[in-house]
Write an enzyme that holds these catalytic residues in place. Structure first.
Site, PDB file in Angstrom:
ATOM      1  CB  CYS A 190      24.390  38.023  48.434  1.00 20.76           C
ATOM      2  SG  CYS A 190      24.200  35.903  48.069  1.00 20.76           S
ATOM      3  CE  LYS A 203      40.172  30.081  53.514  1.00 23.45           C
ATOM      4  NZ  LYS A 203      39.517  30.856  54.401  1.00 23.45           N
ATOM      5  CD  GLU A 235      26.284  34.484  44.808  1.00 27.64           C
ATOM      6  OE1 GLU A 235      25.953  35.703  45.707  1.00 27.64           O
ATOM      7  OE2 GLU A 235      26.250  33.898  46.053  1.00 27.64           O
ATOM      8  CD  GLU A 252      26.143  42.981  49.528  1.00 22.51           C
ATOM      9  OE1 GLU A 252      25.791  42.125  49.437  1.00 22.51           O
ATOM     10  OE2 GLU A 252      26.957  42.848  49.271  1.00 22.51           O
TER      11      GLU A 252
END
Length: 533
Positions: A337, A228, A303, A434
Site C-alpha cells: 500500500c 479474518k 488502513e 494503484e
C-alpha cells in the site's frame, strides 16, 4: 440496516484482496490444480510436510482454543502463486462459525481484560520469542502461500514480530489521568479501558505483519480478537495463532475464521458483542465497512488504499534516489500500500535518473521466491496480472513509452517483468489508481509548486517520498504534502515505533507506535464527590 449489512458483506467479500476490485471470489469448492513438474511438486510437498511436522502448517480454523473444520465440511484450496500447486485445504467457514468465534472472544474478554498488564505483557513477550525462534519456518510459509522472496518473507516475520514485542512493552504504559477539580469536594479521574471484542480483517500481501500490527495492541490493552485473514494466505495467520496458544495466551483470546467472506463480514458487523473493526484494504471496501458498522456504531480503524508519489528533485543525489525509489517501488513485486505509484522527476535530472533507474531495475532477478538471488516473485493471481496489463496498455495508448519490461515474464503464470515507463501523464490510469504491481511510471515536472500540486492531486493520502539535498525544501515539501507518512531520502519507511496511517481517503486511525494502542481503548471519566472534610 439490512441494506447496510448487505453492502458491508459485499465489502468484506473483497477484503481478502489488498486492492479488491476485479479479483475474483474464491468459492467453497474443490478444483483441480494445474499440471506441474515432478521436481516442483516433490519440493513443495517436502516443504509442506516439514512445516506440518513442525506443527505450524495448520489447516483448520481456531475457535475458542480449538482447531475446527467448517461445520458443513466445505473447504478452500490454498495455492502457491509461483507454481499453482495446491498447498493444502482450509475450512470454508461462514456465519455459524463466526458467531461461535465471537462468543468465544466475548467470554474470554471477561477474564483477559482483568488480567494485569504485567501478565499480558509476559504472554505477548513469549509470543514474540516464539515468532522469532520460528522465523525460518514462518518465512517459508509466507513464500509458499504468498510468493515473495524468502529473504523478504523472513524480513516480514521480523517486522511482524516487532509489533508483538513493542506492544508487550506498551501494555504496561496504558496510563490514565487526574484532572484538577473545579470544586473542592470533587476528584476527577480518567480511566483507559479496552474497547472489547475486535474483528480484524487482513489482506494477503503481508499475511503476518498486517495481523500482528492489529492484534498486538488489541491484546496488550485487554481486548480479544476474531481474525479474518485472506483466503489466499490463511496459513501464516493460523501458524501465528498456534504460536499464540503455545505462548500461553488463553483460549478464546485469539480466534481465526476464513471462508464465506460475506457471511463472516455480516456476522462481525451485526454483532453487538464486536465493538471494533480494524481493516487493511482498499478505500472502496473501507467505505462499505463504515456503512455496515454504522448500524451498531462500532469503532473503526481503516488502513486503506494509497497512490504514493515519489518526488525526485534536481538537487537529489541520484544514487540515493535510485536506491530509495527501487526499494519503495519494487518491494513485494509492487504489491504494498506504500509502494511508489508515481515517480515524479524534475526535468533537469529526468534523463539521468531514468537511465540510472532503468539500469538498476534491469538487474532485479525474477523467479520463485525459494530460488537464490530472486528479488521479485509472482503477482498474487491471474486477476492481479490482468490489472497490471490493463494499466500498462492504457498508458501506452495515451502516449507513454516503455523504457524497460512491459510484458508478462517468460516464466509464465503470474510473473511480470519489472517495468519502467516514461512520458507518463497525470490523466493516465496508472497515475490515478494503484497499479499494485512491478511497474514504475515516470512523470516530469518543472517547479517545486508543480510537484506538490501533482503529488496532492489524488483522493489518497497514505505515503509519499521525496529526494532532495536541500534542507529548506525538505521542510517546505513535507509540510505541504497531504499524506500521513513522508519518507525523505529513504524508501523503506515502516517501523513498529512510528505511527502508520493515512489522511483523506486513505483511512482512519494509526497503527504501530504509542499512538496505535489508543485505537483499542475507550476513555472513562469518573467524578468522585463528597471528598472534602
Amino acid at each position: 440496516m439490512a441494506m447496510a449489512m448487505g453492502m458491508a458483506g459485499a465489502a468484506v467479500r473483497s477484503a481478502r484482496h489488498r486492492m479488491g476490485g476485479s479479483i475474483r471470489h474464491l468459492p467453497c469448492m474443490r478444483a483441480s490444480s494445474p499440471p506441474l513438474s515432478r521436481q516442483i511438486t516433490m519440493d513443495a510437498q517436502s516443504l509442506a510436510g516439514r512445516l506440518k511436522a513442525s506443527g505450524l502448517l495448520r489447516s483448520q480454523g481456531l475457535v475458542g482454543g480449538k482447531w475446527v473444520d467448517a461445520y458443513d465440511g466445505n473447504t478452500i484450496k490454498v495455492h502457491n502463486p509461483a507454481t499453482g500447486e495446491v498447498i493444502t485445504e482450509v475450512p470454508c467457514m461462514g456465519s455459524r462459525e463466526t458467531k461461535d468465534a465471537i462468543s468465544s472472544a466475548y467470554d474470554a474478554f471477561q477474564s483477559w481484560s482483568k488480567v494485569t498488564a504485567a501478565e499480558r505483557s509476559r504472554h505477548l513477550r513469549k509470543w514474540y520469542d516464539l515468532l522469532i525462534s520460528h522465523k525460518e519456518e514462518l518465512g517459508q510459509l509466507i513464500t509458499l502461500e504468498q510468493g515473495k522472496p524468502l529473504n523478504e518473507a523472513i524480513g516480514e516475520v521480523g517486522y511482524g514480530a516487532s509489533f508483538i514485542e513493542y506492544f508487550s512493552e506498551e501494555a504496561k504504559r496504558v496510563y490514565g489521568d487526574i484532572i484538577p477539580a473545579p470544586l473542592a469536594d470533587r476528584r476527577l479521574f480518567v480511566l483507559k479501558q479496552p474497547v472489547g471484542v475486535v474483528g480484524a480483517i487482513t489482506p494477503w500481501n503481508f499475511p503476518l505483519a498486517m495481523i500482528t500490527r492489529k492484534v498486538g495492541p488489541a491484546l496488550a490493552c485487554g481486548c480479544t480478537v476474531v481474525i479474518k485473514p485472506s483466503e489466499l494466505t490463511p496459513l501464516t495467520a493460523l501458524a501465528a495463532a498456534e504460536l499464540s496458544l503455545q505462548a500461553g495466551i488463553p483460549p478464546g483470546v485469539v480466534n481465526v475464521v476464513m471462508g464465506k467472506a460475506s457471511d463472516i463480514g455480516d456476522s462481525l458487523l451485526e454483532s453487538s458483542q464486536v465493538r471494533k473493526i480494524t481493516f487493511t484494504g482498499s478505500t472502496a471496501v473501507g467505505k462499505k465497512l463504515m456503512a455496515g458498522a454504522a448500524a451498531t456504531v462500532k469503532k473503526l480503524s481503516l488502513e486503506l488504499g494509497g497512490n504514493a508519489p515519489c518526488i525526485v528533485f534536481d538537487d537529489a543525489d541520484v544514487d540515493v534516489a535510485v536506491k530509495g525509489t527501487l526499494a519503495a517501488k519494487f518491494r513485494n513485486s509492487g504489491q504494498t500500500c506504500v509502494c511508489a505509484n508515481r515517480v515524479i522527476v524534475q526535468e533537469g535530472i529526468y534523463e539521468k535518473f531514468a537511465t540510472a533507474f532503468s539500469n538498476a531495475v534491469q538487474n532485479l532477478q525474477v523467479g520463485n521466491g525459494f530460488s537464490e538471488g530472486v528479488a521479485q516473485g509472482p503477482l498474487i493471481n491471474e486477476a492481479a496480472l490482468h490489472k497490471v496489463e490493463s494499466f500498462v496498455e492504457d498508458a501506452i495508448h495515451k502516449g507513454a513509452k516503455i523504457l524497460l519490461g512491459g510484458r508478462r515474464h517468460s516464466l509464465g503464470r503470474t510473473f511480470y517483468e519489472p517495468t519502467v515507463m516514461g512520458d507518463v501523464k497525470s490523466d493516465m490510469l496508472i497515475s490515478r489508481e494503484e497499479v499494485f504491481g512491478p511497474v514504475a511510471p515516470l512523470l516530469r515536472f518543472r517547479t517545486e509548486e508543480e510537484a506538490i500540486r501533482m503529488a496532492n492531486d489524488t483522493n489518497a493520502g497514505l505515503a509519499a517520498y521525496i529526494f532532495t539535498s536541500n534542507v529548506q525544501r525538505t521542510w517546505r515539501v513535507t509540510e505541504a504534502l497531504e499524506y500521513g507518512i513522508v519518507g525523505v531520502n529513504e524508501g523503506i519507511i515502516s517501523t513498529e515505533v512510528a505511527p502508520f496511517g493515512g489522511v483523506k481517503q486513505s483511512g482512519l486511525g494509526r497503527e504501530g507506535s504509542k499512538y496505535g494502542i489508543d485505537e483499542y481503548l475507550e476513555l472513562k471519566y469518573v467524578c468522585l464527590g463528597n471528598m472534602a472534610h
